[in-house]
Design an enzyme around this catalytic site. Structure first.
Site, PDB file in Angstrom:
ATOM      1  CG  ASP A 116      -1.892   1.059   1.470  1.00  0.00           C
ATOM      2  OD1 ASP A 116      -2.833   1.018   0.826  1.00  0.00           O
ATOM      3  OD2 ASP A 116      -1.585   1.986   2.300  1.00  0.00           O
ATOM      4  CG  HIS A 294      -6.018  -2.954   0.173  1.00  0.00           C
ATOM      5  ND1 HIS A 294      -4.950  -2.574  -1.103  1.00  0.00           N
ATOM      6  CD2 HIS A 294      -5.504  -2.291   1.269  1.00  0.00           C
ATOM      7  CE1 HIS A 294      -4.381  -1.557  -0.553  1.00  0.00           C
ATOM      8  NE2 HIS A 294      -4.427  -1.373   0.967  1.00  0.00           N
TER       9      HIS A 294
END
Length: 315
Positions: A116, A294
């Site tokens: 991320d 994610h």
């Protein structure tokens, strides 16, 4: 915190005790393991709103494979420094912290792993300090091409002022207060797996009823994140977003090609989509996709470890 294991016993999966290191003009809370593997450093860089503990499943596997594993809470997180100046969180400072870590341990270079926002920092570090990075492993966020317009300016045009990247920049302090006031609910709603595809809306999650999907982690694991953010607040991490346009300017004139061998790991159901032009900017890249959302290294820890260790063995 509870980030340390000393206070509440919440650190599991052989997660190391932290130490506070002074580097690059700040203090970083660093979790280190595998010192007996000195000479084979690998640095794991968390994203937002994460914590070094997000790498808990990778640390023992990497140590067992012979690596000296260094996992910082980056500036703004955990018990690391949280400068008041927004510009203290630009890519020059964030990458400088990682260079400072290498200097502290006496390493000329290392393998860097990012997830991320941590991936954004690793991409930036590799562009700004290419001699300090020998291999790149990034999860979720592909290389971000530097187009003709600064990133937030472009997002505002395309996605509107309510898109959270834009909101964080245009309404300073608003999101910070909402998240700080609803820390437990926000993190509980955010850290979920098997979530139906939808654009991320972190500000809404802070006040939402139970979110769709299933909890990503146990209550004991989640408690580490909740206690850390109850202590640190969210402003430091959000300030990373507030430097995106500054970063766009900072990277002008830098060779945009990542020359190092690179592994890119995507989640098939991640709201962050793969880059169609990744190989144009990262020519020595191998791509792996896992069946997850994610939070790749926490959703699929064994598969993530296998992908990383297989690729490292081939280098």
């Amino acid at each position: 915190m509870t980030g340390s294991g000393r206070h509440d016993g919440a650190m599991t999966n052989e997660f190391p005790e932290p130490e506070i290191l002074s580097v690059n003009g700040v203090e970083l809370e660093v979790f280190e393991a595998g010192q007996h593997n000195a000479g084979r450093p690998i640095v794991l860089c968390h994203g937002w709103p994460e914590h070094a503990y997000s790498w808990r499943h990778q640390v023992p596997a990497l140590v067992a494979a012979g690596y000296h594993v260094i996992v910082p809470n980056q500036r703004g997180y955990g018990r690391s420094s949280r400068p008041a100046d927004v510009t203290a969180y630009d890519i020059g400072n964030l990458s400088g912290d990682l260079v400072g870590l290498l200097d502290h341990y006496g390493y000329s270079d290392a393998t860097f792993v990012g997830h991320d926002w941590g991936a954004f920092v690793v991409w930036g570090l590799t562009l700004l300090h290419p001699d300090r990075v020998n291999r790149v492993i990034n999860l979720s966020l592909p290389y971000q091409e530097r187009g003709e317009k600064p990133w937030i300016e472009l997002m505002e045009e395309v996605l509107g002022g309510d898109f959270y990247f834009v909101h964080f920049n245009r309404q300073p302090g608003v999101a910070d207060a909402v998240l700080d006031g609803n820390t437990s609910r926000f993190l509980r709603n955010l850290y979920r797996r098997n979530v139906p595809p939808a654009p991320p809306e972190p500000i809404s999650l802070a006040t939402a009823e139970p979110a769709p999907g299933e909890p990503l982690m146990s209550d004991e694991e989640l408690a580490v994140f909740i206690a850390a953010f109850e202590e640190s607040g969210f402003t430091g991490g959000i300030n990373w977003y507030r430097n995106l346009d500054r970063n766009w300017h900072r990277l002008a004139g830098v060779d945009p090609i990542i020359h190092q061998p690179t592994l890119m790991i995507y989640g098939d159901r991640d709201a962050v989509r793969p880059s169609e032009r990744l190989a144009d900017f990262v020519p020595n890249v191998e791509v792996v996709s896992l069946d997850c959302g994610h939070w790749i290294q926490q959703e699929k820890p064994e598969e993530t470890n296998q992908a990383i260790l297989k690729w490292l063995d081939q280098q």
